[in-house]
Design a protein around this motif. Structure first.
Motif, short mmCIF file in Angstrom:
data_model
loop_
_atom_site.label_atom_id
_atom_site.label_comp_id
_atom_site.label_asym_id
_atom_site.label_seq_id
_atom_site.Cartn_x
_atom_site.Cartn_y
_atom_site.Cartn_z
N ILE A 70 78.35 49.82 89.03
CA ILE A 70 77.76 51.20 88.42
C ILE A 70 79.14 51.87 88.02
CG2 ILE A 70 76.97 53.26 88.69
CD1 ILE A 70 74.86 51.81 90.55
N SER A 71 80.12 51.79 88.86
CA SER A 71 81.25 52.57 88.61
C SER A 71 82.06 51.97 87.23
CB SER A 71 82.43 52.75 89.76
OG SER A 71 83.04 51.44 90.02
N ASN A 72 81.96 50.71 87.22
CA ASN A 72 82.73 49.83 86.06
C ASN A 72 81.60 49.55 84.60
OD1 ASN A 72 84.98 48.56 87.14
ND2 ASN A 72 84.10 48.23 88.80
N ILE A 73 80.56 50.28 84.82
CA ILE A 73 79.80 50.07 83.47
C ILE A 73 80.25 50.90 82.37
CG2 ILE A 73 77.39 50.62 82.47
CD1 ILE A 73 76.04 49.96 85.24
N GLY A 74 80.76 50.37 81.40
CA GLY A 74 81.45 51.09 80.29
C GLY A 74 82.82 51.78 80.46
N PHE A 75 83.23 51.44 81.67
CA PHE A 75 84.73 51.79 82.16
C PHE A 75 85.82 51.52 81.01
CE2 PHE A 75 88.79 51.94 84.38
CZ PHE A 75 88.56 53.19 85.10
N ALA A 76 85.61 50.14 80.41
CA ALA A 76 86.68 49.61 79.65
C ALA A 76 86.80 50.55 78.57
CB ALA A 76 85.99 48.11 79.16
N LYS A 77 86.00 51.26 77.71
CA LYS A 77 86.24 52.11 76.79
C LYS A 77 86.36 53.55 77.17
CE LYS A 77 85.16 49.64 72.58
NZ LYS A 77 84.58 49.68 71.29
N THR A 78 85.70 54.18 78.24
CA THR A 78 85.70 55.42 78.45
C THR A 78 86.81 55.82 79.54
OG1 THR A 78 83.80 55.28 80.14
CG2 THR A 78 83.22 55.49 78.07
N LYS A 112 76.84 58.12 97.71
CA LYS A 112 77.89 58.51 98.47
C LYS A 112 78.73 57.29 98.81
CE LYS A 112 74.78 61.50 101.05
NZ LYS A 112 73.88 61.20 102.08
N THR A 113 78.52 56.01 98.30
CA THR A 113 79.60 54.92 98.53
C THR A 113 80.79 55.05 97.92
OG1 THR A 113 78.61 53.59 96.37
CG2 THR A 113 77.71 53.18 98.58
N LYS A 114 81.69 54.31 98.37
CA LYS A 114 83.14 54.59 98.13
C LYS A 114 83.57 54.62 96.47
CE LYS A 114 86.27 51.04 98.34
NZ LYS A 114 87.14 50.08 99.06
N HIS A 115 82.91 53.88 95.62
CA HIS A 115 83.36 54.14 94.26
C HIS A 115 82.47 55.16 93.31
CE1 HIS A 115 85.82 50.72 94.20
NE2 HIS A 115 85.21 49.97 95.07
N LEU A 116 81.57 55.72 94.31
CA LEU A 116 80.80 56.51 93.46
C LEU A 116 80.82 58.02 94.15
CD1 LEU A 116 77.36 54.70 92.67
CD2 LEU A 116 79.45 55.15 91.48
N PHE A 155 76.34 44.84 80.35
CA PHE A 155 77.47 44.62 81.33
C PHE A 155 77.35 43.51 82.21
CE2 PHE A 155 79.98 45.98 85.26
CZ PHE A 155 81.01 46.00 84.59
N ASP A 156 77.95 42.30 81.72
CA ASP A 156 77.95 41.14 82.22
C ASP A 156 79.32 40.53 82.65
OD1 ASP A 156 78.63 40.54 79.71
OD2 ASP A 156 76.99 39.26 79.46
N ASP A 157 80.12 41.48 83.13
CA ASP A 157 81.33 40.66 83.66
C ASP A 157 81.44 39.86 84.51
OD1 ASP A 157 82.36 42.98 82.05
OD2 ASP A 157 83.97 43.81 83.34
N SER A 158 82.49 38.91 84.77
CA SER A 158 82.37 37.73 85.39
C SER A 158 81.99 37.93 86.99
CB SER A 158 83.78 36.86 85.45
OG SER A 158 84.75 37.73 85.85
N PHE A 159 82.56 39.22 87.49
CA PHE A 159 82.30 39.51 89.01
C PHE A 159 81.01 39.61 89.24
CE2 PHE A 159 82.42 43.93 87.49
CZ PHE A 159 81.76 44.75 88.41
N PHE A 173 71.56 41.95 84.94
CA PHE A 173 72.69 42.68 84.51
C PHE A 173 72.41 44.03 84.05
CE2 PHE A 173 74.05 38.21 83.21
CZ PHE A 173 75.12 38.21 84.41
N PRO A 174 73.08 45.01 84.12
CA PRO A 174 73.13 46.30 83.58
C PRO A 174 73.24 46.53 82.21
CG PRO A 174 74.76 46.51 85.10
CD PRO A 174 74.51 45.02 84.90
N VAL A 175 72.62 47.29 81.22
CA VAL A 175 72.74 47.31 79.92
C VAL A 175 73.31 48.83 79.58
CG1 VAL A 175 71.12 45.73 79.00
CG2 VAL A 175 70.39 48.11 79.70
N TYR A 176 74.17 49.21 78.51
CA TYR A 176 74.63 50.48 78.55
C TYR A 176 74.83 50.73 76.87
CZ TYR A 176 79.12 48.11 77.98
OH TYR A 176 80.10 47.45 77.57
#
Length: 323
Positions: free
Chosen positions: A63-71, A94-98, A281-285, A314-317
């Motif tokens: 979730i923390s990486n969705i759209g991160f590339a541009k924003t 409450k998880t580490k990245h959020l 959002f379909d990054d290789s990881f 996969f998520p969409v955005y």
């Protein structure tokens, strides 16, 4: 000028709106009101605290990486599906990245027979909830009995002070066959149109986003002929190909996860939001990296077998530009 400064200057007015089917995000406690027996420590799936914590940690990373590339930031708004209750969403944020993103949670229990609901995560610094309600989708099965499915979550709020309506959906599945069950998804589409009409009767210029796992593709009858009429736009239509989608079934890509919006997101107005672009959002990881299913979503379970992945979708955005 450093690349970092350039990056900030270029993209701070872009904001990500996403949707993600979280694939059976159940806690490990037995709830007598839901069909959660498969997701308990003593079930065949052996769904325990360690596996639950691993899943929400992985979802938080995704979730923390969705759209991160541009924003350079996590989504301001994220619709979700397949969550058991509000508590799992509160654990997720409450998880580490959020944990530092100041996410709020909107969730209402719905009568779905599997006990899974939709929800909304939003960054409180950007979005303020004015109202939220759960709208039932009343469908019958082939015997004329009510088929309990997910409610539509209708959230009204302000994104950077601009009022926006968000409808989060998870439409009836294709489990008994796409053609046999298509009428159920048409009922769900029509219910969304009822809500849209209710909104636009009060405010013809209302900005509306409809998102969800529709269990239908952008070209399906429910979407194309019942939901996306002259006043709405579906950017996902261009993304669905033989080689790309949000889930893969029997080596065929589907794009069930979609974000659709009213045409006024194409207008440029000062202090308002306009549509910039859409993507999967379909990054290789997030993918299976080898073998027969290489490239498919790296899921938590395949059948009854634990794989330890993220989700079977996969998520969409979409990126919205704040003018």
């Amino acid at each position: 000028m450093s690349s970092k400064l350039y990056f900030k200057k270029k993209h701070t007015n872009l904001h990500t709106i996403g949707f993600y089917n979280l694939e059976n995000l159940f806690d490990t406690k037995d709830d007598p009101n839901t069909l959660d027996d498969d997701f308990l420590p003593d079930s065949e799936k052996r769904w325990n605290k360690k596996r639950y914590e691993k899943k929400i940690s992985k979802l938080g990373t995704a979730i923390s990486n969705i759209g991160f590339a541009k924003t350079g930031k996590a989504p301001v708004i994220l619709g979700v599906a397949e969550v058991e209750n509000k508590a799992v969403l509160e654990d997720l944020v409450k998880t580490k990245h959020l944990v530092n993103k100041n996410y709020g949670v909107v969730h209402h229990e719905s009568p779905d027979e599997r006990g899974i609901d939709v929800g909304l995560l939003y960054q409180k610094d950007s979005f303020t909830v004015i109202n939220s309600e759960s709208v039932p989708v009343l469908v019958n099965n082939e015997y004329g009995e009510r088929d309990f499915t997910r409610d539509i979550l209708w959230v009204t709020g302000t994104l950077h002070k601009e009022e926006i309506h968000i409808l989060v959906n998870h439409w009836p599945s294709r489990r008994d066959g796409a053609a046999l069950t298509s009428y159920k998804r048409i009922v769900a589409a029509d219910k969304n149109r009822e809500i849209i009409n209710q909104i636009t009767e009060k405010d013809p210029e209302a900005k509306i986003i409809v998102m969800g796992d529709f269990n239908d593709d952008p070209n399906s009858e429910s979407i194309k002929q019942h939901l996306v009429l002259h006043d709405f736009y579906n950017p996902m239509e261009m993304l669905h190909t033989r080689y790309r989608g949000t889930l893969n079934y029997k080596s065929q890509w589907n794009l069930f996860d979609q974000i659709i919006f009213s045409n006024n997101f194409h207008k440029y107005e000062k202090d308002a939001h306009s549509f910039s672009e859409a993507n999967i959002f379909d990054d290789s990881f997030l993918k299976i990296y080898k073998g027969r299913y290489k490239g498919n979503p790296f899921r938590t379970y395949a059948g009854g077998k634990y794989k330890g992945g993220y989700s079977d979708h996969f998520p969409v955005y979409v990126y919205l530009k704040h003018n």
